[in-house]
Design a protein around this motif. Structure first.
Motif, mmCIF file in Angstrom:
data_model
loop_
_atom_site.group_PDB
_atom_site.id
_atom_site.type_symbol
_atom_site.label_atom_id
_atom_site.label_comp_id
_atom_site.label_asym_id
_atom_site.label_seq_id
_atom_site.Cartn_x
_atom_site.Cartn_y
_atom_site.Cartn_z
ATOM 1 N N ALA A 241 49.753 0.525 47.878
ATOM 2 C CA ALA A 241 49.297 1.494 49.382
ATOM 3 C C ALA A 241 48.966 2.919 47.945
ATOM 4 N N ALA A 242 50.256 2.545 47.623
ATOM 5 C CA ALA A 242 50.571 4.078 46.486
ATOM 6 C C ALA A 242 49.346 4.673 45.726
ATOM 7 N N SER A 243 49.326 3.527 45.348
ATOM 8 C CA SER A 243 47.697 3.387 44.159
ATOM 9 C C SER A 243 46.773 3.498 44.477
ATOM 10 N N GLY A 244 45.707 3.476 46.049
ATOM 11 C CA GLY A 244 45.232 3.602 46.977
ATOM 12 C C GLY A 244 45.162 5.441 47.366
ATOM 13 N N ARG A 245 46.526 6.020 47.354
ATOM 14 C CA ARG A 245 46.749 7.619 47.583
ATOM 15 C C ARG A 245 46.492 8.238 46.994
ATOM 16 N N PHE A 246 46.727 7.673 45.799
ATOM 17 C CA PHE A 246 46.660 8.187 44.585
ATOM 18 C C PHE A 246 44.682 8.533 43.679
ATOM 19 N N ASP A 247 43.623 9.663 44.081
ATOM 20 C CA ASP A 247 42.342 9.201 43.310
ATOM 21 C C ASP A 247 42.489 10.037 42.629
ATOM 22 N N TYR A 248 41.730 8.708 41.510
ATOM 23 C CA TYR A 248 41.991 8.946 40.090
ATOM 24 C C TYR A 248 40.908 9.674 39.783
ATOM 25 N N ASP A 249 39.115 9.496 40.557
ATOM 26 C CA ASP A 249 38.060 9.726 40.320
ATOM 27 C C ASP A 249 37.711 11.106 40.593
ATOM 28 N N ALA A 250 38.840 11.349 41.577
ATOM 29 C CA ALA A 250 38.830 13.051 41.665
ATOM 30 C C ALA A 250 38.821 14.013 40.768
ATOM 31 N N LEU A 251 39.891 13.428 39.866
ATOM 32 C CA LEU A 251 40.680 14.377 38.539
ATOM 33 C C LEU A 251 39.737 13.315 37.202
ATOM 34 N N ASN A 252 38.289 12.873 37.465
ATOM 35 C CA ASN A 252 38.137 12.085 36.516
ATOM 36 C C ASN A 252 38.688 11.025 35.234
ATOM 37 N N ILE A 253 39.181 10.509 36.018
ATOM 38 C CA ILE A 253 40.226 9.953 35.326
ATOM 39 C C ILE A 253 39.646 8.299 35.189
ATOM 40 N N GLY A 254 39.095 8.172 34.435
ATOM 41 C CA GLY A 254 38.432 6.820 33.973
ATOM 42 C C GLY A 254 38.542 5.927 33.922
ATOM 43 N N ALA A 255 38.473 4.394 33.895
ATOM 44 C CA ALA A 255 38.362 3.471 33.867
ATOM 45 C C ALA A 255 39.713 2.656 33.338
ATOM 46 N N GLN A 256 38.924 3.363 31.893
ATOM 47 C CA GLN A 256 40.425 2.517 31.454
ATOM 48 C C GLN A 256 41.796 3.112 31.480
ATOM 49 N N SER A 257 41.504 4.918 31.367
ATOM 50 C CA SER A 257 43.264 5.104 31.511
ATOM 51 C C SER A 257 43.695 4.840 32.890
ATOM 52 N N LYS A 258 42.903 4.562 34.116
ATOM 53 C CA LYS A 258 43.486 4.655 35.750
ATOM 54 C C LYS A 258 44.459 2.926 35.270
ATOM 55 N N LYS A 259 43.694 1.608 34.589
ATOM 56 C CA LYS A 259 44.326 0.528 34.518
ATOM 57 C C LYS A 259 45.077 0.451 33.450
ATOM 58 N N ALA A 260 45.430 1.833 32.301
ATOM 59 C CA ALA A 260 47.129 1.534 31.589
ATOM 60 C C ALA A 260 47.802 3.024 32.758
ATOM 61 N N LEU A 261 47.378 3.487 33.658
ATOM 62 C CA LEU A 261 47.951 4.071 34.173
ATOM 63 C C LEU A 261 49.003 3.212 35.006
ATOM 64 N N GLU A 262 47.854 2.710 36.119
ATOM 65 C CA GLU A 262 48.791 1.796 36.911
ATOM 66 C C GLU A 262 49.508 0.196 36.249
ATOM 67 N N ALA A 263 49.224 0.414 34.982
ATOM 68 C CA ALA A 263 50.326 -0.504 34.413
ATOM 69 C C ALA A 263 51.573 0.281 34.230
ATOM 70 N N THR A 264 51.631 1.599 34.012
ATOM 71 C CA THR A 264 52.786 2.038 33.257
ATOM 72 C C THR A 264 53.140 2.282 34.951
ATOM 73 N N ALA A 265 53.058 2.657 35.936
ATOM 74 C CA ALA A 265 52.556 3.128 37.348
ATOM 75 C C ALA A 265 54.211 1.832 37.640
ATOM 76 N N ALA A 266 53.303 0.551 37.331
ATOM 77 C CA ALA A 266 54.116 -0.549 38.118
ATOM 78 C C ALA A 266 55.732 -0.491 37.738
ATOM 79 N N GLY A 267 55.399 -0.020 35.952
ATOM 80 C CA GLY A 267 57.130 -0.670 35.279
ATOM 81 C C GLY A 267 57.608 0.675 35.345
ATOM 82 N N ILE A 268 57.629 1.825 35.692
ATOM 83 C CA ILE A 268 58.136 2.411 36.640
ATOM 84 C C ILE A 268 58.663 2.176 37.627
ATOM 85 N N LEU A 269 58.607 1.831 38.586
ATOM 86 C CA LEU A 269 59.090 1.587 40.109
ATOM 87 C C LEU A 269 59.619 0.535 40.237
#
Length: 392
Positions: free
Chosen positions: A8-36
């Motif tokens: 749900a938290a991932s869905g609230r953040f709009d990666y497309d609106a900030l021009n974040i590519g699919a590869q960066s999005k995948k890496a950021l999501e993995a990092t977010a999971a590690g942080i949480l």
């Protein structure tokens, strides 16, 4: 955070609106999971969080990173900068800081300090078994040894009146809370590591755990006793606490008594129940007691409700093959007044054999005859239905 909440938290953040590519999005999501997934903020986890935030900052632009860490990870920009500074600037001191259990707040102050001040702070922590935020602030302010500032607490002991007494109590409470959080966090980490390292399908070995967990539990119990019971020096026997000191039905009493039990090897459950006790009782209670949430949720309400006497009895009967309910016949004479005993024939096992001579002078009632008992009505449950007339 659960998987569902994380999505749900991932869905609230709009990666497309900030021009974040699919590869960066995948890496950021993995990092977010590690942080949480880090949970408690121990010294080691402070460095781990800083490392993860540093990795994430390299995947996006500076302005975008602040938005991402705030919206996606629920961490303010200031807090993120503090943890990143710890990871960058205190990396050479990481091992020493972890061994000394230096709090993240102290690390934040040391992250921007010169090398000599960092060395002085760690040396003080080694000598005094820790360092408080006020001490590191004093060290960074004028370069004086933080222990020299302790004269303030000595002078405080000479201040009269209620204000002086309250100041002494506040000082004792602050140091006591810090000591309890440190000892309870160390105990929780040890229990957590023990459960994670246990081989699959094997039982925990009490003989190996006692010398590790017992002293940590006793230290945590003493620290908690010093905070909750200001007039009770030294160790406190939980069984001798009065209701005015700590109500026996209170949640902090449950924490205190659990630490008391963990600090006495003879009070531990059997080896087959040890893992369940540590994982479902001890660890949740330690998390609740050291939580920085304003009103943390009590972790044992569901467990207590599910073990109510009624459910315990029912589960025991079910384990023996189920519960068979037998309804006793009604004894209310107002029911079924039209029914009589004329057609009722008792089972053979309840019928006495023999003539009237056997019953004469006897106090045994014959089940075969009811004529001499006026007003006696047979129970409904024992009434035989009238036989239907044969069509033949």
């Amino acid at each position: 955070m659960t998987k569902k909440t994380n999505e749900a938290a991932s869905g609230r953040f709009d990666y497309d609106a900030l021009n974040i590519g699919a590869q960066s999005k995948k890496a950021l999501e993995a990092t977010a999971a590690g942080i949480l997934a880090l949970g408690r903020r121990s010294t080691e986890q402070a460095f781990e969080l800083g490392d993860l935030l540093e990795q994430a900052s390299e995947l996006v632009e500076p302005g975008t990173f602040e938005k991402w860490v705030s919206q996606r990870c629920d961490i303010s920009s200031k807090t993120a900068r503090n943890y990143r500074s710890v990871a960058r600037n205190l990396a050479p001191y990481r091992t020493r800081a972890v061994e000394l259990a230096v709090s993240p707040t102290v690390l934040f102050h040391l992250a921007s300090a010169p090398e000599e001040k960092i060395e002085a702070a760690l040396a003080h922590a080694e000598e005094h078994e820790g360092i408080r935020v006020s001490e590191v602030k004093a060290l960074l302010a004028d370069g004086a040894d933080p222990s020299s500032k302790e004269v303030t607490s000595t002078e405080l002991a000479d201040i009269g009146g209620l204000s002086g007494l309250r100041a002494l109590i506040d000082l004792k409470t602050k140091s006591g809370v810090a000591a309890f959080v440190e000892s309870a966090s160390a105990l929780a980490k040890t229990v957590d590591d023990t459960l994670e390292s246990k081989p699959q399908g094997k039982r925990l070995q009490k003989a190996a755990l006692v010398p590790v967990l017992e002293p940590l539990a006793r230290a945590a119990k003493r620290s908690l006793g010093n905070v909750l019971l200001l007039d009770a020096p030294g160790d406190v026997d939980v069984r001798k606490l009065s209701e005015s000191e700590l109500p026996a039905n209170s949640r902090w009493y449950k924490v205190f008594s659990t630490l008391d039990k963990l600090g006495k090897r003879e009070a531990w459950p059997e080896a087959k129940e040890l893992e369940i006790w540590l994982s479902q009782s001890v660890l949740p209670l330690l998390d609740w007691a050291t939580s920085r949430t304003k009103q943390p949720e009590w972790p044992l309400e569901v467990a207590v409700a599910s073990n109510s006497p009624d459910k315990v009895m029912r589960s025991g009967l079910e384990a023996l093959g189920g519960v068979v309910r037998v309804d006793a016949p009604s004894l209310d004479l107002s029911e079924d007044e039209d029914e009589t005993l004329e057609d009722y024939v008792p089972p053979a096992m309840f019928t006495r054999r023999g003539g009237a001579s056997e019953t004469t002078g006897s106090n045994v009632l014959s089940f075969g005859s009811t004529e001499s008992l006026p007003g006696l009505r047979k129970p409904k449950a024992l009434t035989r239905k009238p036989a239907e007339a044969s069509a033949d």
